[in-house]
Design an enzyme around this catalytic site. Structure first.
Site, mmCIF file in Angstrom:
data_model
loop_
_atom_site.group_PDB
_atom_site.id
_atom_site.type_symbol
_atom_site.label_atom_id
_atom_site.label_comp_id
_atom_site.label_asym_id
_atom_site.label_seq_id
_atom_site.Cartn_x
_atom_site.Cartn_y
_atom_site.Cartn_z
ATOM 1 N N LYS A 174 6.663 -4.241 29.681
ATOM 2 C CA LYS A 174 5.225 -4.446 29.447
ATOM 3 C C LYS A 174 4.706 -3.164 28.802
ATOM 4 C CE LYS A 174 1.348 -3.913 30.526
ATOM 5 N NZ LYS A 174 0.380 -3.278 29.578
ATOM 6 N N GLU A 249 6.825 8.094 36.513
ATOM 7 C CA GLU A 249 6.729 9.234 35.585
ATOM 8 C C GLU A 249 5.249 9.375 35.244
ATOM 9 O OE1 GLU A 249 8.867 11.326 34.698
ATOM 10 O OE2 GLU A 249 10.830 10.411 34.982
ATOM 11 N N CYS A 283 2.901 14.061 28.193
ATOM 12 C CA CYS A 283 2.806 14.361 29.628
ATOM 13 C C CYS A 283 3.356 15.739 29.958
ATOM 14 C CB CYS A 283 3.551 13.305 30.423
ATOM 15 S SG CYS A 283 5.242 13.087 29.854
ATOM 16 N N GLU A 374 -5.456 17.014 33.584
ATOM 17 C CA GLU A 374 -4.640 16.688 32.426
ATOM 18 C C GLU A 374 -5.593 16.309 31.297
ATOM 19 O OE1 GLU A 374 -2.448 12.936 32.438
ATOM 20 O OE2 GLU A 374 -0.723 14.070 31.742
HETATM 21 P P1 NAD Z 1 -2.086 3.986 32.196
HETATM 22 O O1 NAD Z 1 -1.621 4.213 33.583
HETATM 23 O O2 NAD Z 1 -3.491 3.630 31.967
HETATM 24 O O3 NAD Z 1 -1.241 2.820 31.514
HETATM 25 C C1 NAD Z 1 0.164 2.866 31.461
HETATM 26 C C2 NAD Z 1 0.700 1.452 31.478
HETATM 27 O O4 NAD Z 1 0.357 0.858 32.717
HETATM 28 C C3 NAD Z 1 0.119 0.556 30.402
HETATM 29 O O5 NAD Z 1 1.119 -0.326 29.958
HETATM 30 C C4 NAD Z 1 -0.975 -0.204 31.145
HETATM 31 O O6 NAD Z 1 -1.273 -1.447 30.590
HETATM 32 C C5 NAD Z 1 -0.316 -0.367 32.500
HETATM 33 N N1 NAD Z 1 -1.266 -0.575 33.597
HETATM 34 C C6 NAD Z 1 -2.542 -0.114 33.713
HETATM 35 N N2 NAD Z 1 -3.075 -0.530 34.875
HETATM 36 C C7 NAD Z 1 -2.126 -1.258 35.515
HETATM 37 C C8 NAD Z 1 -2.071 -1.946 36.741
HETATM 38 N N3 NAD Z 1 -3.129 -2.002 37.566
HETATM 39 N N4 NAD Z 1 -0.924 -2.569 37.098
HETATM 40 C C9 NAD Z 1 0.157 -2.523 36.295
HETATM 41 N N5 NAD Z 1 0.164 -1.897 35.092
HETATM 42 C C10 NAD Z 1 -0.964 -1.271 34.706
HETATM 43 O O7 NAD Z 1 -1.669 5.277 31.387
HETATM 44 P P2 NAD Z 1 -1.948 5.574 29.861
HETATM 45 O O8 NAD Z 1 -3.344 6.007 29.730
HETATM 46 O O9 NAD Z 1 -1.445 4.440 29.022
HETATM 47 O O10 NAD Z 1 -0.945 6.783 29.597
HETATM 48 C C11 NAD Z 1 -1.298 8.106 29.736
HETATM 49 C C12 NAD Z 1 -0.739 8.654 31.011
HETATM 50 O O11 NAD Z 1 0.670 8.508 31.032
HETATM 51 C C13 NAD Z 1 -0.984 10.141 31.147
HETATM 52 O O12 NAD Z 1 -1.464 10.429 32.430
HETATM 53 C C14 NAD Z 1 0.393 10.754 30.941
HETATM 54 O O13 NAD Z 1 0.584 11.976 31.559
HETATM 55 C C15 NAD Z 1 1.280 9.712 31.472
HETATM 56 N N6 NAD Z 1 2.625 9.862 30.908
HETATM 57 C C16 NAD Z 1 3.649 10.312 31.696
HETATM 58 C C17 NAD Z 1 4.909 10.494 31.158
HETATM 59 C C18 NAD Z 1 6.067 10.989 31.983
HETATM 60 O O14 NAD Z 1 7.207 10.797 31.586
HETATM 61 N N7 NAD Z 1 5.861 11.617 33.125
HETATM 62 C C19 NAD Z 1 5.121 10.217 29.825
HETATM 63 C C20 NAD Z 1 4.050 9.782 29.058
HETATM 64 C C21 NAD Z 1 2.805 9.596 29.616
#
Ligand code: NAD
Length: 470
Positions: A174, A249, A283, A374
């Protein structure tokens, strides 16, 4: 003309059960982009059902056979690099060098796990004396749900998909609702490369609609999530309730520590790269610069000179969404007095898109919001320190623990600090963190590991078989 992208389920395109579509935007211009299937529980159920049928046949193949298919997928990504770069650019605005890097890394994930699965991820014989034969074997979970964010869309999907598929699982992916095109195209390429139907399915949709349905589906036996702390916390609750293994992650606010005896030229380059690479939307970006007092001002001058040479649209792209753009601008507005940058572009082509000026704040308070949260934008903050103990205290004064960098001419000091800093990976003097090196968080940056051999074992469960021979 707007293109509509359907889900990829059971080896073919399938329209959304609801008949609804999600719009996207090109953040470089704010012009409308393609539409994507707005998936929900019915689409997720179809995808999980296809995976559930497919995984046993896939798992029954030898590691060499699965590895050969993974190599073919790597070849297909390589051959279709231009298409993947174009799809990724359209919804992220990323610059070409960044796009190429991400596609190359995506290839590397498939190549690496195609090879290592033939030698690792295997069980062992346990000696218990004559008349007994006891051994262990790693078995796949079955159906794995992989939920990924928008910042490195293809790359982060491949990071989880390659080890999960290598170990014989089927996956329902997803991707982020803002950046689904490259993951969909990857699934199409994987099919053409010989991955059996149903082994990799992609359901697009929002988190609340498609993501929650995937996490809740009883057919899903393991989850891997990359994204924000807030969503990670929600999914940890769901997984806890279902006793489902989960990799998280999450975010970071990672320190880069520079001592006066460091190679300052290289340290400056590293600090500027942390701010510029994917415009800080990484990240693991080390954008909290801790500098020994005696070289602080010199470092800041050199960084500012380099940052002011960065060109929007050439050296760095826009932020991803209007919401992310507003959030970063709000953080900047709350912290007056940057030494450079500090707001949006107000004229020229960059003013049409979601571009933020690369920004440096010097000598911020460790308690300032800009130093703790962040940012996920092109913002570097500096905090001076007097000695090693203060540097360590500042580095660890964070809710996060994803990555840290140390620069010092004294390697023993670098390694001493690396052992003490609370982070999942520490780079000393620019040591590379690659596909081979396990990656994951301490503290609120998450748990579980991606990359390296460690990830193979995340996507398998260990069974012991013991036979009495008489
Ligand atoms: P997000 O949590 O909003 O979304 C990530 C994914 O989760 C998307 O596919 C989204 O549709 C899905 N999602 C959102 N709400 C959900 C729910 N209630 N249930 C299931 N899935 C859901 O994050 P974002 O804004 O897309 O990404 C940015 C974040 O990701 C930052 O905080 C960044 O640090 C983190 N990140 C971490 C890593 C790592 O490897 N540690 C890598 C890249 C990004």
């Amino acid at each position: 003309m707007t293109t509509r992208h359907e889900h990829w389920i059971d080896g073919r395109s399938q329209p959304p059960a609801s008949g609804a579509w999600m719009p996207t935007l090109d953040p470089a211009t704010r012009e409308p982009g393609d539409d994507f299937a707005a998936g929900g529980p019915a689409d997720v159920s179809r995808a999980v059902a296809a995976s559930d049928v497919a995984w046993r046949g896939w798992a029954a193949r030898s590691p060499a056979e699965r590895g050969a298919v993974l190599h073919a997928i790597a070849d297909a990504i390589e051959t279709d690099t231009d298409t993947l770069m174009r799809l990724e650019r359209a919804c992220t605005g990323k610059v070409p060098a960044q796009l190429r890097l991400e596609v190359d890394m995506s290839v590397a994930y498939f190549r690496y796990y195609a090879g290592v699965v033939r030698a690792a991820g295997q069980g062992s014989v346990i000696e218990q004396g004559a008349g007994v034969h006891t051994y262990t074997r790693y078995e796949p979970y079955g159906v794995v749900g992989v939920i990924t964010p928008w910042n490195l869309p293809l790359n982060q999907a491949c990071r989880s998909l390659a080890p999960a598929l290598a170990m014989g699982n089927a996956v329902v992916a997803k991707p982020s609702e803002f950046t689904s095109a490259s993951t969909l195209h990857l699934a199409r390429l994987a099919s053409r490369a010989g991955l059996p139907d149903g082994v990799l399915n992609v359901v697009t949709g929002t988190g609340p609609q498609a993501g929650e349905a995937l996490a809740a589906h009883p057919g899903v036996r393991r989850l891997a999530f990359t994204g924000s702390v807030a969503t990670g916390r929600y999914l940890a609750g769901v997984a806890g309730g279902r006793l489902l293994p989960l990799t998280l992650e999450l975010g970071g606010r990672s320190p880069i520590m520079v001592f006066a005896d460091a190679d300052l030229e290289r340290a400056v380059t590293a600090a500027v790269a942390a701010l510029a690479a994917n415009v800080g939307q990484v990240c693991s970006a080390t954008t909290r610069l801790l500098v020994e007092e005696s070289v602080h001002d010199e470092m800041v001058d050199r960084i500012v000179a380099a940052v002011e040479r960065l060109r929007p649209g050439v050296d760095f792209g826009p932020l991803i969404t209007e919401a992310q753009y507003r959030r970063v601008l709000d953080l900047l507005a709350g912290q007056p007095g940057p030494v450079t940058g500090g707001g949006p572009y107000t004229d020229g082509p960059a003013a049409r898109g979601l571009y933020v000026r690369p920004t440096v704040y010097a000598r911020v308070e460790p308690t300032a919001r800009i130093a703790r949260e962040e940012v996920f934008g092109p913002v570097l903050v500096t905090l001076p320190f007097r000695d090693e103990a203060e540097a360590l205290a500042l580095a660890d004064d964070s809710d996060y623990g994803l990555v840290a960098a140390v620069w010092s001419g004294d390697l023993a000091r670098g390694l001493r600090l690396a052992e003490r800093i609370e982070a999942g990976q520490v780079a000393v003097n620019g040591g590379p963190l690659t596909v081979e090196t396990p990656f994951g968080g301490y503290r609120r940056s998450g748990y579980g590991r991606e990359k390296g051999l460690a990830a193979l074992y995340e996507y398998a469960q260990l069974k012991t078989v013991s036979a009495a021979l008489r």
